[in-house]
Write a protein that holds these residues in place. Structure first.
Motif, PDB file in Angstrom:
ATOM      1  N   GLY A  77       0.815  -1.211   0.000  1.00 18.20           N
ATOM      2  CA  GLY A  77       0.000   0.000   0.000  1.00 18.20           C
ATOM      3  C   GLY A  77       0.838   1.246   0.000  1.00 18.20           C
ATOM      4  N   CYS A  78       1.174   1.747  -1.165  1.00 19.39           N
ATOM      5  CA  CYS A  78       1.963   2.979  -1.275  1.00 19.39           C
ATOM      6  C   CYS A  78       1.003   4.149  -1.428  1.00 19.39           C
ATOM      7  N   ALA A  79       0.484   4.614  -0.295  1.00 16.61           N
ATOM      8  CA  ALA A  79      -0.520   5.680  -0.290  1.00 16.61           C
ATOM      9  C   ALA A  79       0.036   6.943  -0.941  1.00 16.61           C
ATOM     10  N   PRO A  80      -0.805   7.715  -1.639  1.00 13.45           N
ATOM     11  CA  PRO A  80      -0.336   8.964  -2.257  1.00 13.45           C
ATOM     12  C   PRO A  80       0.440   9.809  -1.262  1.00 13.45           C
ATOM     13  N   CYS A  81       1.564  10.363  -1.716  1.00  9.58           N
ATOM     14  CA  CYS A  81       2.507  10.998  -0.794  1.00  9.58           C
ATOM     15  C   CYS A  81       2.229  12.474  -0.562  1.00  9.58           C
ATOM     16  N   GLN A  82       1.292  13.083  -1.269  1.00 11.96           N
ATOM     17  CA  GLN A  82       1.123  14.537  -1.182  1.00 11.96           C
ATOM     18  C   GLN A  82       0.959  15.057   0.252  1.00 11.96           C
ATOM     19  N   LEU A 101      -5.672   7.911   4.219  1.00 15.26           N
ATOM     20  CA  LEU A 101      -5.452   6.705   3.436  1.00 15.26           C
ATOM     21  C   LEU A 101      -4.531   5.699   4.127  1.00 15.26           C
ATOM     22  N   LEU A 102      -3.558   6.195   4.875  1.00 16.71           N
ATOM     23  CA  LEU A 102      -2.670   5.274   5.579  1.00 16.71           C
ATOM     24  C   LEU A 102      -3.423   4.574   6.713  1.00 16.71           C
ATOM     25  N   TYR A 103      -4.366   5.282   7.332  1.00 19.13           N
ATOM     26  CA  TYR A 103      -5.207   4.639   8.350  1.00 19.13           C
ATOM     27  C   TYR A 103      -6.102   3.579   7.715  1.00 19.13           C
ATOM     28  N   ALA A 104      -6.612   3.861   6.503  1.00 22.03           N
ATOM     29  CA  ALA A 104      -7.438   2.871   5.807  1.00 22.03           C
ATOM     30  C   ALA A 104      -6.617   1.622   5.495  1.00 22.03           C
ATOM     31  N   PHE A 105      -5.387   1.809   5.069  1.00 23.31           N
ATOM     32  CA  PHE A 105      -4.489   0.689   4.811  1.00 23.31           C
ATOM     33  C   PHE A 105      -4.270  -0.120   6.088  1.00 23.31           C
ATOM     34  N   SER A 106      -4.026   0.572   7.196  1.00 24.40           N
ATOM     35  CA  SER A 106      -3.810  -0.086   8.471  1.00 24.40           C
ATOM     36  C   SER A 106      -5.023  -0.907   8.899  1.00 24.40           C
ATOM     37  N   SER A 107      -6.212  -0.368   8.652  1.00 30.68           N
ATOM     38  CA  SER A 107      -7.443  -1.084   9.012  1.00 30.68           C
ATOM     39  C   SER A 107      -7.583  -2.378   8.212  1.00 30.68           C
ATOM     40  N   LEU A 108      -7.209  -2.329   6.935  1.00 30.41           N
ATOM     41  CA  LEU A 108      -7.277  -3.531   6.110  1.00 30.41           C
ATOM     42  C   LEU A 108      -6.289  -4.594   6.605  1.00 30.41           C
TER      43      LEU A 108
END
Length: 346
Positions: A77-82, A101-108
């Motif tokens: 999960g390489c979340a957008p870096c902006q 988005l990083l929290y969403a990745f963590s939840s998954l």
């Protein structure tokens, strides 16, 4: 040894996926909100299916069903870096839609508990609470975590880009492979694009629609003719300098309207690297900015990588975005090799 099978979140045009595949990892699916990435992703990465969905709406149970049975599951999960970039520090990033988005990745990860995880982002991601929450969550669930800043030329990328890379494993200890290159044999701009056909500003190669250069105004043509590889706009005559550069506040911004150097890695390739005034994106020798194909190759995409169907029109902004936002293919390959080496020694 069991096969590693991966799902690539925020997959874009497939830079990470392509690198993982080249390393020996099977990638079964990629997810991204940009529907325009579908052709590039699926055409160049056979067997990987593109899903045009928002990662924040995904459920771990549904993702889990996409993995073949019996494989070691990797969730990338390489979340957008902006939100984490230094370019964002003037914005209210707490309200940026990309911040969660990083929290969403963590939840998954919490829902699926895949055996392997990888995340890549700009080095400044480590300055933010969301990143440390992400790492803590992994460690609390029993993952061994390796995370450090990677200098891309150390791994065969002809681009002076630094990225923060995290790899994590529930199988055992994990670490990144050693650098594959030393400074004396870093891959250079010349090594990468030196043999491509010559172009004028505004011209397109008839055999490759992506090898196309943006046009230049008369003023910018005068500027680039005066520019030397590795130089700055300070080298120009006074009448060619931009008004903003005459001010004391602008004199430090030297890496715009500049040429790359043939025998060094390029600067970081951005979403607007096709524009001469957007950075050090002038061709080392020809009087133009680098082409889209050259930008892609500096991102270590193969020369044959197809971003749009042959019948489709090439738009600088949309393809520039695909290229600049991508994980460099060679970095993806190094990540894959690191994961494969770690599980083989566990």
């Amino acid at each position: 040894m069991k096969k590693i099978c991966a799902i690539d979140l925020f997959c874009g045009a497939g830079g990470l996926t392509h690198g993982l595949i080249k390393s020996g990892v099977d990638v079964v699916a990629g997810f991204d909100i940009e529907a325009s990435c579908k052709h590039a992703y699926e055409h160049n990465n056979k067997g990987a299916v593109f899903y045009n969905e928002d990662v924040q709406n995904l459920k771990g149970y549904d993702l889990g069903k996409l993995y073949p049975s019996g494989c070691i599951r990797l969730l990338a999960g390489c979340a957008p870096c902006q939100p984490f970039s230094t370019y964002s520090q003037g914005r209210d990033v707490k309200n940026d839609k990309k911040w969660p988005l990083l929290y969403a990745f963590s939840s998954l990860i919490d829902e699926m508990l895949p055996e392997l995880v990888t995340m890549e982002n700009v080095p400044d991601v480590t300055r933010h609470e969301v990143y440390h929450d992400f790492v803590s969550s992994l460690e609390e669930k029993g993952y061994k975590v390796w995370a450090k800043k990677i200098y891309c030329p150390d791994y065969g990328m002809p681009q002076g880009r630094s990225r923060h890379v995290l790899i994590a494993s529930k199988i055992g200890e994990i670490k990144f492979i050693k650098p594959t290159r030393l400074p004396r044999n870093y891959k250079t701009v010349r090594d990468t694009i030196g043999r491509l056909p010559k172009l004028e500003a505004g011209q397109k190669d008839e055999k490759d629609s992506l090898h196309v250069a943006a046009g230049l105004s008369l003023l910018n043509m005068k500027r680039i003719r005066t520019s030397r590889p590795g130089g700055t706009w300070h080298d120009w005559p006074e009448d060619l300098k931009a008004e903003c550069h005459r001010k004391s506040s602008g004199r430090g911004y030297v890496s715009v309207y500049a040429r790359m150097s043939w025998d060094e890695p390029s600067p970081t390739i951005t979403t607007q690297s096709y524009g001469y005034g957007n950075g050090r994106f002038g061709h080392p020798q020809q009087h133009r900015a680098i082409s889209l194909r050259e930008a892609a190759m500096l991102q270590t995409f193969p020369k044959s990588y197809q971003f749009v169907k042959p019948s489709e029109k090439v738009y600088f902004s949309s393809i520039g975005k695909m290229i600049g936002n991508a994980v460099p293919v060679a970095l993806g390959k190094a990540i894959g090799k690191s994961l494969l080496k770690s599980i083989s020694s566990s």
